[in-house]
Each structure stands twice: as structure tokens, then as C-alpha cells.
Design a protein around this motif. Structure first.
Motif, short mmCIF file in Angstrom:
data_model
loop_
_atom_site.label_atom_id
_atom_site.label_comp_id
_atom_site.label_asym_id
_atom_site.label_seq_id
_atom_site.Cartn_x
_atom_site.Cartn_y
_atom_site.Cartn_z
N PHE A 188 -29.00 9.85 30.68
CA PHE A 188 -27.83 10.64 30.32
C PHE A 188 -26.65 9.77 31.10
O PHE A 188 -26.60 9.41 32.22
N ILE A 189 -25.81 9.17 30.15
CA ILE A 189 -24.81 8.13 30.60
C ILE A 189 -23.75 8.70 31.64
O ILE A 189 -23.62 7.94 32.74
N LEU A 190 -23.27 9.94 31.64
CA LEU A 190 -22.44 10.50 32.54
C LEU A 190 -23.07 10.47 33.92
O LEU A 190 -22.53 10.38 34.93
N LEU A 191 -24.27 11.16 33.93
CA LEU A 191 -25.19 11.37 35.19
C LEU A 191 -25.23 9.78 35.83
O LEU A 191 -25.15 9.68 37.05
N TYR A 192 -25.62 8.66 35.05
CA TYR A 192 -25.86 7.38 35.54
C TYR A 192 -24.67 6.93 36.26
O TYR A 192 -24.56 6.48 37.14
N ILE A 193 -23.45 7.21 35.65
CA ILE A 193 -22.12 6.57 36.06
C ILE A 193 -21.84 7.34 37.42
O ILE A 193 -21.48 6.74 38.33
N SER A 194 -22.09 8.65 37.43
CA SER A 194 -21.43 9.45 38.68
C SER A 194 -22.67 9.02 39.69
O SER A 194 -22.18 9.05 40.99
N MET A 195 -23.95 8.83 39.53
CA MET A 195 -25.13 8.30 40.54
C MET A 195 -24.43 7.17 40.99
O MET A 195 -24.86 6.61 42.22
N VAL A 196 -24.29 6.19 40.12
CA VAL A 196 -24.24 4.67 40.48
C VAL A 196 -22.77 4.17 41.12
O VAL A 196 -22.60 3.36 42.20
N LEU A 197 -21.67 5.24 40.79
CA LEU A 197 -20.45 4.45 41.08
C LEU A 197 -20.02 4.57 42.64
O LEU A 197 -19.62 3.77 42.95
N ALA A 198 -20.51 5.57 43.48
CA ALA A 198 -20.49 5.62 44.73
C ALA A 198 -21.00 4.44 45.61
O ALA A 198 -20.48 3.97 46.52
N PHE A 199 -22.19 4.22 45.19
CA PHE A 199 -22.94 3.03 45.84
C PHE A 199 -22.00 1.67 45.48
O PHE A 199 -22.03 0.80 46.36
N LEU A 200 -21.52 1.55 44.16
CA LEU A 200 -20.96 0.32 43.74
C LEU A 200 -19.56 0.05 44.71
O LEU A 200 -19.15 -1.01 45.06
N VAL A 201 -18.93 1.35 44.90
CA VAL A 201 -17.65 1.45 45.85
C VAL A 201 -18.03 0.94 47.32
O VAL A 201 -17.31 0.24 48.10
N LYS A 202 -19.24 1.35 47.92
CA LYS A 202 -19.76 1.10 49.10
C LYS A 202 -20.18 -0.34 49.28
O LYS A 202 -20.12 -0.95 50.26
N ALA A 222 -15.26 8.42 45.24
CA ALA A 222 -16.23 8.01 44.31
C ALA A 222 -17.60 8.98 44.54
O ALA A 222 -18.53 8.94 43.73
N SER A 223 -17.50 9.50 45.84
CA SER A 223 -18.82 10.27 46.06
C SER A 223 -18.63 11.68 45.70
O SER A 223 -19.78 12.42 45.48
N LEU A 224 -17.61 12.28 45.34
CA LEU A 224 -17.61 13.56 44.58
C LEU A 224 -18.72 13.76 43.38
O LEU A 224 -19.32 14.57 42.83
N PRO A 225 -18.29 12.63 42.20
CA PRO A 225 -19.32 12.59 41.33
C PRO A 225 -20.57 12.63 41.44
O PRO A 225 -21.57 13.17 40.86
N LEU A 226 -20.81 11.79 42.70
CA LEU A 226 -22.46 11.72 43.15
C LEU A 226 -23.04 13.11 43.58
O LEU A 226 -24.05 13.38 43.02
N LEU A 227 -22.11 13.93 44.18
CA LEU A 227 -22.44 15.31 44.66
C LEU A 227 -22.76 16.00 43.21
O LEU A 227 -23.80 16.78 43.32
N MET A 228 -21.87 16.00 42.32
CA MET A 228 -22.09 16.79 41.13
C MET A 228 -23.38 16.13 40.41
O MET A 228 -24.18 17.03 39.81
#
Length: 443
Positions: free
Chosen positions: A179-193, A149-155
Motif C-alpha cells: 500500500f503505497i500511501l502506508l509505505y510513504i507515511s511509515m518511511v517519511l518520519a525516519f528519512l527526516v530523522k 513527518a511524524s503525524l503520518p507515521l502515527l496514522m
């Protein structure tokens, strides 16, 4: 801030000296009081654009130092058997420095760096000091779930830097990125954590295989990193979050209810406590996603309260494990006959876990219920069920461990020692007395 960091780095060589086990803990407690003394006037904390401290960082840094000092106190067994004690202390100190930096940096990329870096000492704790061969599999679950989940956050961070030419929290709050794709990439890593339901499977495995110190840092601080990250990044993702937040809220509330039911099916004490953490964090995710003051405040208070409460519950589970060498509820029965004084601490921490007054959990839960009710009246049904069943599985755990017939296979036993009672007191006191000084935690 730099002075506190210098003190922490100065303590690293102490970890290699003999007979420094308790001295390191004393230094950590002194460090915490120095930090509190420096923070009387929080205006002095805006020292630079790189290291800073606001109310959100302040509470979580205090919690990090407090939990790390209690981790040392709870791991006296390592000292008895001389099992890589110096490396253990070094690991805790490096972890504390990484957590301190995570909560105090104001640059989004530096936050990501330390956020991921804190995973390595935690992994070493699980694999190095865990109890069973399955700890390697648990470590792999922890690594792959988090890193996937952290790789999309880095991107996402690279994209933000390309667009804004800055990663400072101060500047990003003036922008709004729809920007929905940016939103999902930023939020997903924290939701997994956190973890959110559907991406929570690493947590019970990691808790069950971790030593008591690993469980304490996982429950006390690591889950809070996800909430802290959400509080920071949603500031510049407001518009798109208000359109998509219902997805996370619905999944979290339904998942929290299902996990609460699943707690009644557990026969492993640590597994039950781990699943209860998922149920509590589901309400925290919902409160953050609503993005009103009640939700933010309630989530923050709940994170602090849950960090102290679940850490204390893992200490209680370890106290039983050191005597009976089993985490099974069928073997950990009738403990009231052996340790009547410890039964009081089981009751106090279980009552705090079900958000009984005067714990911080109560204040957090009331605020979160307010915020969710203001968002939709339909959420009242799920909140009622989650609150009811959280009380149910807390009582289930208490009654199973304290009542009933004693396991006949117990050949030797010893009662609670003063170190264990002090350890539980240091979990319970801040959890129940900080509500008197709640203005220090008002964000």
C-alpha cells in the motif's frame, strides 16, 4: 533488560545531589559493563514480547550509554560556572532511559512513543544550554520538521493496528503490505530523522546552536534512530519498497554529492561537521533501501562508526571554542602552534571520518559500496565522488584549523588538559578497535 532499566531509574535521584557530576558518569560506565556482561549470551535477551534485544538493538544501546557518559565528561564547563548542573544531569538520564526503551521495545506503537519522546530532552538541551539567541529558532526547526513527518507515521500505525490487531515486530514480519500511501507515511518520519537530502535543513541549525552535549547526542544517537526505524519497518514493507526504493537512492546519492561540495563552502566548524553527517547518512539510507545483507550490515556498521566519529569531532570543535570563543575557520587557525598534541587527535578523527583503516567507517563503506554496486553499476560514479570529496573536506577542515598564521586577537590561551585527551581517546579507541571484534556487531 529490566535490571538495566531499574539501575537507570535508580540513578535519577543521584542527579539532584551536590558534587555528583563525575559520580553519575562513573555509574553510567559501570552500567555499560553490566549490560555487556549480561549480553554474553544473547539468547537470554528474549525475556518477553515487550522488551527484547537483538544484535541491532544491542549495538545501539551500548552506543547510547557510551555517548551519554562522554556527554557528561565533555560538559565540565557547566560544572565550573555552576549552570544548572543537576538539571543537566537529570536531562541526560531521562534522555538515556528514553533511548534505551526506544531500542529495546518490540511494540511498534511504544517505539513511536519513545522515538518522539526522546526529542523533548534534546530540545531542552538546545534551548537551555545553547550559546546564542538563535537557539530558539533552531529548536523550532527541529520540532516542526520532526513532528510534521511524524503525524503520518502515527496514522500509519493506527491503520496497521486496524488491519492486523497487533503491533509486535515479531508478528508484523509475517505480513506484507503493498500500500503505497502506508509505505510513504511509515518511511517519511525516519528519512527526516536520518536526515535525507531535501529534509535536512534542521540538522545544521540544531548543531550550530546546540551545546557540545547536544551536538554529541544529535550526531551520535538521534540520527541513528531514523536508520533503526527503517531497519524495523521495511521488514513488512518489502514488496512496495523494492518498487520505489530507486527514488530514495537517487535522491540520497545526488544529495550526498551536493552536500559534500557544500562542505567546502562552510566557514563554521560545527556547520561543516553537521553537513558531513548528512553526506554520510545519505549512503546509509541507500544501503538500507536496497534491502540486501551487504546493505543492512554496512548501514548498521556505518551508523555505529559515524556515531563515535562525529561525536568526537564535535568534541574537538568545542575544545577550540572554549579557548577562542569562535567557531569560525578564519579565527581557528594555526592551532598546531598552540596545541601540538591536540593536532594528533584532529588527524586521527579526521582520518576515521574519511574512512581510513582500521576504523569501523571503512568496513561500513566497503559493505555499502558492495551493495550499491550490486544494485546498479551507475551508482559507482556517485560513490566515487562522495568518497573522494569526503576525504577532501576532512583534509580541508584539518589543514585550515591546524596550519596557517595564528589569529592576532588571541590574548590568553591554555593547552589541552588530561580530561580532554581522555575524552577523545574514549571516542577513538572503540571506533578503531571494534573492527577486531566485528562478530559482536554481525546482524
Amino acid at each position: 533488560m529490566m535490571k538495566i532499566l531499574f539501575y537507570m531509574i535508580f540513578m535519577i535521584p543521584l542527579c539532584f545531589l551536590k558534587k555528583m557530576f563525575w559520580m553519575v558518569q562513573m555509574f553510567l560506565l559501570m552500567l555499560m559493563f553490566i549490560f555487556m556482561n549480561l549480553s554474553v549470551n544473547l539468547i537470554n535477551f528474549n525475556l518477553s514480547y515487550m522488551y527484547s534485544c537483538d544484535f541491532i538493538s544491542f549495538g545501539l544501546i551500548l552506543l547510547s550509554i557510551w555517548i551519554c557518559s562522554l556527554m557528561i565528561m565533555s560538559s565540565e564547563n557547566l560544572l565550573k560556572v555552576s549552570y544548572y548542573v543537576n538539571f543537566f544531569l537529570l536531562n541526560i538520564m531521562i534522555l538515556l532511559i528514553l533511548l534505551f526503551l526506544t531500542f529495546s521495545v518490540m511494540n511498534l506503537f511504544m517505539f513511536y512513543l519513545f522515538f518522539e519522546g526522546s526529542l523533548i530532552p534534546t530540545l531542552l538541551l538546545i534551548i537551555g544550554w545553547g550559546y546564542q539567541p538563535e537557539r530558539v529558532q533552531a529548536g523550532m526547526y527541529l520540532m516542526f520538521y520532526t513532528l510534521f513527518a511524524s503525524l503520518p507515521l502515527l496514522m500509519g500505525l493506527f491503520y496497521i493496528y486496524m488491519e492486523m490487531s497487533s503491533m509486535m515486530f515479531y508478528f508484523l514480519k509475517f505480513f506484507n503490505m503493498n500500500f503505497i500511501l502506508l509505505y510513504i507515511s511509515m518511511v517519511l518520519a525516519f528519512l527526516v530523522k536520518m536526515p535525507m537530502y531535501f529534509v535536512h535543513l534542521w540538522l545544521p541549525k540544531a548543531h550550530v546552536e546546540a551545546p557540545v552535549s547536544g551536538s554529541m547526542i544529535l550526531a551520535g544517537i538521534m540520527l541513528k534512530l531514523g536508520g533503526y526505524g527503517l531497519l524495523r519497518v521495511l521488514v513488512f514493507l518489502q514488496e512496495v519498497n523494492l518498487k520505489l526504493n530507486y527514488i530514495w537512492i537517487v535522491v540520497s546519492l545526488l544529495g550526498g554529492f551536493y552536500i559534500s561540495l557544500k562542505c567546502f563552502c562552510q566557514v563554521d566548524i560545527k556547520s561543516l561537521i553537521a553537513y558531513s553527517s548528512v553526506a554520510h547518512m545519505s549512503i546509509v539510507i541507500s544501503g538500507i533501501m536496497i534491502m540486501n545483507y551487504w546493505g543492512y550490515f554496512g548501514s548498521y556498521i556505518m551508523m555505529i562508526g559515524h556515531g563515535l566519529c562525529s561525536s568526537g569531532m564535535f568534541c574537538l570543535a568545542n575544545i577550540n571554542y572554549e579557548r577562542l570563543h569562535s567557531r569560525s575557520l578564519y579565527i581557528n587557525k594555526g592551532m598546531m602552534n598552540f596545541m601540538p598534541s591536540m593536532s594528533l587527535w584532529w588527524f586521527l578523527l579526521m582520518s576515521s571520518n574519511m574512512s581510513a583503516p582500521p576504523s569501523l567507517n571503512l568496513l561500513g563503506e566497503i559493505s555499502l559500496i558492495n551493495s550499491l554496486m550490486s544494485w546498479s553499476y551507475l551508482s559507482m560514479l556517485m560513490l566515487m565522488l562522495i568518497s573522494f570529496f569526503s576525504a577532501g573536506y576532512s583534509l580541508y577542515l584539518y589543514s585550515f584549523t591546524q596550519h596557517g598564521k595564528i589569529f592576532q586577537g588571541v590574548y590568553s590561551f591554555y593547552c589541552g588538559v588530561s580530561r580532554e585527551y581522555l575524552l577523545l581517546l574514549l571516542h577513538w579507541l572503540p571506533l578503531n578497535l571494534m573492527i577486531l571484534k566485528i562478530e559482536y556487531l554481525m546482524i
